[in-house]
Design an enzyme around this catalytic site. Structure first.
Site, PDB file in Angstrom:
ATOM      1  N   ASN A  90       0.870  -1.184   0.000  1.00 33.08           N
ATOM      2  CA  ASN A  90       0.000   0.000   0.000  1.00 33.08           C
ATOM      3  C   ASN A  90       0.905   1.232   0.000  1.00 33.08           C
ATOM      4  O   ASN A  90       1.502   1.559   1.021  1.00 33.08           O
ATOM      5  CB  ASN A  90      -0.897  -0.035   1.250  1.00 33.08           C
ATOM      6  CG  ASN A  90      -1.705   1.240   1.415  1.00 33.08           C
ATOM      7  OD1 ASN A  90      -1.849   2.022   0.473  1.00 33.08           O
ATOM      8  ND2 ASN A  90      -2.236   1.461   2.614  1.00 33.08           N
ATOM      9  N   TRP A  91       0.965   1.889  -1.137  1.00 32.92           N
ATOM     10  CA  TRP A  91       1.895   3.027  -1.276  1.00 32.92           C
ATOM     11  C   TRP A  91       1.315   4.306  -0.663  1.00 32.92           C
ATOM     12  O   TRP A  91       1.974   5.344  -0.671  1.00 32.92           O
ATOM     13  CB  TRP A  91       2.245   3.251  -2.743  1.00 32.92           C
ATOM     14  CG  TRP A  91       3.016   2.125  -3.372  1.00 32.92           C
ATOM     15  CD1 TRP A  91       3.447   0.972  -2.775  1.00 32.92           C
ATOM     16  CD2 TRP A  91       3.477   2.035  -4.737  1.00 32.92           C
ATOM     17  NE1 TRP A  91       4.134   0.182  -3.669  1.00 32.92           N
ATOM     18  CE2 TRP A  91       4.168   0.813  -4.881  1.00 32.92           C
ATOM     19  CE3 TRP A  91       3.367   2.875  -5.853  1.00 32.92           C
ATOM     20  CZ2 TRP A  91       4.743   0.418  -6.104  1.00 32.92           C
ATOM     21  CZ3 TRP A  91       3.942   2.486  -7.068  1.00 32.92           C
ATOM     22  CH2 TRP A  91       4.627   1.267  -7.176  1.00 32.92           C
ATOM     23  N   LYS A  92       0.094   4.241  -0.197  1.00 31.67           N
ATOM     24  CA  LYS A  92      -0.574   5.399   0.417  1.00 31.67           C
ATOM     25  C   LYS A  92      -0.450   6.635  -0.491  1.00 31.67           C
ATOM     26  O   LYS A  92      -0.497   6.509  -1.712  1.00 31.67           O
ATOM     27  CB  LYS A  92       0.001   5.661   1.815  1.00 31.67           C
ATOM     28  CG  LYS A  92       0.039   4.406   2.681  1.00 31.67           C
ATOM     29  CD  LYS A  92       0.186   4.717   4.133  1.00 31.67           C
ATOM     30  CE  LYS A  92       0.410   3.435   4.906  1.00 31.67           C
ATOM     31  NZ  LYS A  92       0.058   3.532   6.305  1.00 31.67           N
ATOM     32  N   HIS A 115      -9.682   0.882   4.788  1.00 32.79           N
ATOM     33  CA  HIS A 115      -8.404   1.066   5.489  1.00 32.79           C
ATOM     34  C   HIS A 115      -8.637   1.992   6.686  1.00 32.79           C
ATOM     35  O   HIS A 115      -9.438   2.933   6.606  1.00 32.79           O
ATOM     36  CB  HIS A 115      -7.365   1.672   4.535  1.00 32.79           C
ATOM     37  CG  HIS A 115      -5.976   1.651   5.094  1.00 32.79           C
ATOM     38  ND1 HIS A 115      -5.555   2.575   6.018  1.00 32.79           N
ATOM     39  CD2 HIS A 115      -4.938   0.817   4.886  1.00 32.79           C
ATOM     40  CE1 HIS A 115      -4.290   2.297   6.354  1.00 32.79           C
ATOM     41  NE2 HIS A 115      -3.895   1.241   5.677  1.00 32.79           N
ATOM     42  N   GLU A 145      -7.030   4.387   7.804  1.00 31.84           N
ATOM     43  CA  GLU A 145      -6.814   5.817   7.511  1.00 31.84           C
ATOM     44  C   GLU A 145      -8.044   6.406   6.824  1.00 31.84           C
ATOM     45  O   GLU A 145      -8.360   7.589   7.006  1.00 31.84           O
ATOM     46  CB  GLU A 145      -5.530   5.994   6.676  1.00 31.84           C
ATOM     47  CG  GLU A 145      -4.287   5.783   7.538  1.00 31.84           C
ATOM     48  CD  GLU A 145      -3.044   5.321   6.796  1.00 31.84           C
ATOM     49  OE1 GLU A 145      -3.011   5.383   5.551  1.00 31.84           O
ATOM     50  OE2 GLU A 145      -2.101   4.887   7.478  1.00 31.84           O
ATOM     51  N   GLU A 173      -5.640  -5.310  10.549  1.00 32.87           N
ATOM     52  CA  GLU A 173      -4.652  -4.265  10.781  1.00 32.87           C
ATOM     53  C   GLU A 173      -4.975  -3.539  12.089  1.00 32.87           C
ATOM     54  O   GLU A 173      -5.808  -2.607  12.092  1.00 32.87           O
ATOM     55  CB  GLU A 173      -4.670  -3.256   9.641  1.00 32.87           C
ATOM     56  CG  GLU A 173      -4.352  -3.851   8.287  1.00 32.87           C
ATOM     57  CD  GLU A 173      -3.751  -2.809   7.359  1.00 32.87           C
ATOM     58  OE1 GLU A 173      -2.638  -3.023   6.885  1.00 32.87           O
ATOM     59  OE2 GLU A 173      -4.396  -1.772   7.127  1.00 32.87           O
ATOM     60  N   GLY A 176       1.924   2.126  10.820  1.00 31.47           N
ATOM     61  CA  GLY A 176       2.830   3.265  10.674  1.00 31.47           C
ATOM     62  C   GLY A 176       3.480   3.688  11.980  1.00 31.47           C
ATOM     63  O   GLY A 176       4.066   4.763  12.066  1.00 31.47           O
ATOM     64  N   SER A 212       3.069  -2.232  10.445  1.00 28.42           N
ATOM     65  CA  SER A 212       4.521  -2.205  10.662  1.00 28.42           C
ATOM     66  C   SER A 212       5.206  -3.528  10.318  1.00 28.42           C
ATOM     67  O   SER A 212       6.139  -3.950  10.999  1.00 28.42           O
ATOM     68  CB  SER A 212       4.840  -1.792  12.103  1.00 28.42           C
ATOM     69  OG  SER A 212       4.365  -0.472  12.333  1.00 28.42           O
ATOM     70  N   GLY A 240       2.632  -1.191   4.362  1.00 28.09           N
ATOM     71  CA  GLY A 240       2.637   0.230   4.032  1.00 28.09           C
ATOM     72  C   GLY A 240       4.047   0.723   3.801  1.00 28.09           C
ATOM     73  O   GLY A 240       4.647   0.506   2.741  1.00 28.09           O
ATOM     74  N   GLY A 241       4.612   1.359   4.820  1.00 28.04           N
ATOM     75  CA  GLY A 241       5.928   1.995   4.702  1.00 28.04           C
ATOM     76  C   GLY A 241       6.998   1.135   4.044  1.00 28.04           C
ATOM     77  O   GLY A 241       7.726   1.596   3.155  1.00 28.04           O
TER      78      GLY A 241
HETATM   79  C1  PEP Z   1      -0.945  -0.012   5.872  1.00 28.74           C
HETATM   80  O1  PEP Z   1      -0.862   1.041   5.277  1.00 28.74           O
HETATM   81  O2  PEP Z   1      -1.902  -0.759   5.654  1.00 28.74           O
HETATM   82  C2  PEP Z   1       0.090  -0.375   6.844  1.00 28.74           C
HETATM   83  C3  PEP Z   1      -0.034  -1.506   7.487  1.00 28.74           C
HETATM   84  O3  PEP Z   1       1.120   0.523   7.023  1.00 28.74           O
HETATM   85  P1  PEP Z   1       2.527   0.219   7.760  1.00 28.74           P
HETATM   86  O4  PEP Z   1       3.050  -1.073   7.173  1.00 28.74           O
HETATM   87  O5  PEP Z   1       3.386   1.392   7.399  1.00 28.74           O
HETATM   88  O6  PEP Z   1       2.251   0.094   9.203  1.00 28.74           O
END
Ligand code: PEP
Length: 255
Positions: free
Chosen positions: A12-14, A98, A100, A170, A176, A216, A237-238
């Site tokens: 997920n490049w957000k 999600h 967010e 999640e 994040g 994470s 994500g990151g």
């Molecule tokens: C996500 O965006 O779904 C996520 C899990 O982010 P991160 O891996 O950065 O925690």
């Protein structure tokens, strides 16, 4: 992971990567990913990079996903993007609900449900995100919160369609933040979600649905998480924005 369910890793490049950056990232992932005989890999760039990433992935087994969509197929809905538009640009997947989106944009369980119905109707595979906040976990409400989200997202969906969805557990407190659920904590929730799916559909469907963990995920923790029997992949994500870290997570899913 359990034999029979093919692991799925999604990046997920957000709201990162311009189209030229998206092109470079997708090209590098495609060029360096080992043969993907044992794992499904999906890239979810921002809307503006979908077309360019689709072009980079042509002829490769790497899937393309969007990060959101509206439930209407078209309309006077300024700023929104429809499922039809995603299909046309080459998406097979769409992330829905999600945290967010829920937290920053007020998405409700009812909205997520509408989106799931539309995605399934047009043939997109929804990656439906659920998870509790830290306050909810500490109050012992994890199961109740996640069950409400799952029940609502999949209300009145026939078993055959439920078998096509992907879930992403999640925990909001792990997204994040660098704070990751332990493999046992995560697997415990995955196992309960699967039990709920058996109730909503049947054992066969519940055994088929893939449940990703997200929050994470990094090369250092991926193998231990993915070794758990009910964790079938990761929504990253990151760590998906760096080619090598992302591919290390993918490798952890096949080893
Ligand atoms: C996500 O965006 O779904 C996520 C899990 O982010 P991160 O891996 O950065 O925690």
């Amino acid at each position: 992971m359990q034999t029979g369910r093919r692991p799925i890793i999604a990046g997920n490049w957000k709201m990162y990567t311009t189209p030229p950056e998206g092109r470079a990232l997708a090209q590098a992932i495609r060029a360096r990913a080992e043969p993907l005989a044992q794992v499904d890999l999906v890239l979810c760039p921002p809307f503006t990079s979908l077309a360019v990433v689709a072009e980079c992935l042509q002829g490769s087994p790497i899937g393309l996903g969007a990060q959101n969509m509206h439930w209407e197929l078209e309309g006077a809905l300024t700023g929104e993007v429809s499922a039809k538009m995603l299909l046309t640009v080459g998406c097979h997947y769409v992330i829905l609900g999600h945290s967010e989106r829920r937290t920053c944009f007020g998405e409700t369980d009812a909205m997520v449900h509408q989106k799931v119905l539309t995605a399934l109707a047009v043939g997109l595979t929804p990656i439906v995100c659920v998870g509790e906040t830290l306050v909810q976990r500490e109050a012992g409400q994890t199961e109740a919160v996640v069950y409400t989200q799952v029940r609502s997202a999949f209300a009145d969906i026939p078993s055959a369609d439920l078998g096509r969805v992907i879930l992403a557990y999640e925990p909001v407190w792990a997204i994040g933040t660098g704070r990751v659920a332990t493999p046992v904590q995560a697997n415990d929730v995955h196992r309960r979600i699967r039990a709920l799916l058996a109730e909503l559909a049947d054992d066969t469907t519940a055994a088929r649905v893939r449940i990703q963990y997200g929050g994470s995920v990094k090369p250092e923790n991926a193998a231990a998480l993915l070794a758990e029997p009910d964790i079938d992949g990761a929504l990253v994500g990151g760590a998906s924005l760096k080619v090598e870290t992302f591919l290390e997570i993918v490798r952890a899913a096949v080893s």
